[in-house]
Design a protein around this motif. Structure first.
Motif: not given
Length: 219
Positions: A185, A10, A7, A55
């Motif tokens: 994801k 992102s 994560g 995440f």
């Protein structure tokens, strides 16, 4: 609780987007449209918090047992049925499928201790994860772990939103029960194929936790 390494990128991108959008909103809109500036702030903050939450890896008291198959993922049980496996076993197996919504923890764990004897990525479609054909037609990653009481196949399956499946295992690797298998994801599904003589310990529509809920008992 910690944040999964998958994560970091992102979250960083979302945080930068949050900062840029809100700075621009404050500079250009706040004087004339204060309500719109606050609306943009609330919406973008919600997006940032959602990405961080997606995440997350919560700390848990893991369940261990030599004859137990532990749920590899969080979510809801959407399939419990006998199927014919075309990919690896070439015979009938008990399939238990767990649907993972975007709100679930998306870390995947090894359901048993054993040796990885099969590891294969398959390109495919992005049907919704609860679609019956998603197990065989969607993008997926299949792993078989050899346990003294039988081989277990675990499929990480992409859904309509899931665009990346991460799998950390390799053939010949020895794995421990409840250690990390991979990550998917943004919404997906995990199938577990069990020997026919296994006793399934979950029910249809039951909400389960990866690394905690006992999925089945091996004979």
């Amino acid at each position: 609780m910690t944040i999964h390494k998958e994560g970091y990128k992102s979250i960083l991108i979302t945080a930068i987007l949050f900062a840029v959008v809100n700075l621009a909103s404050f500079y250009f809109l706040s004087f004339y449209f204060a309500w719109l500036t606050w609306l943009i702030f609330i919406l973008t903050l919600g997006l940032l918090l959602f990405i961080i939450s997606f995440f997350r890896v919560p700390r848990r008291q893991l369940t261990l047992g030599s004859n137990l198959v532990i749920c590899p993922a969080d979510g809801k049980v959407v399939v419990i049925e006998e199927v014919y496996d075309e990919e690896y076993f070439k015979d009938k197996r008990l399939q238990v499928s767990i649907f993972m919504s975007p709100a679930n923890v998306h870390q995947n764990r090894n359901p048993v201790t054993g040796e990885v004897v099969y590891n294969q990525y398959h390109k495919g479609k992005y049907l919704v994860a609860w679609h019956p054909k998603s197990s065989t037609e969607n993008e997926r990653h299949s792993v078989v772990i050899r346990h003294p009481k039988g081989e277990i196949l675990v499929k990480q399956i992409a859904g309509a939103l899931a665009k990346r499946i991460v799998n950390y295992l390799s053939v010949g690797q020895k794995v421990e029960q409840c250690t990390e298998m991979g990550f998917i994801k943004f919404g997906s599904r995990v199938d577990v194929l069990l020997p026919l003589d296994a006793k399934v310990n979950v029910q249809f529509n039951q909400v389960v936790k990866g690394g905690v809920t006992v999925l089945a008992t091996l004979a």
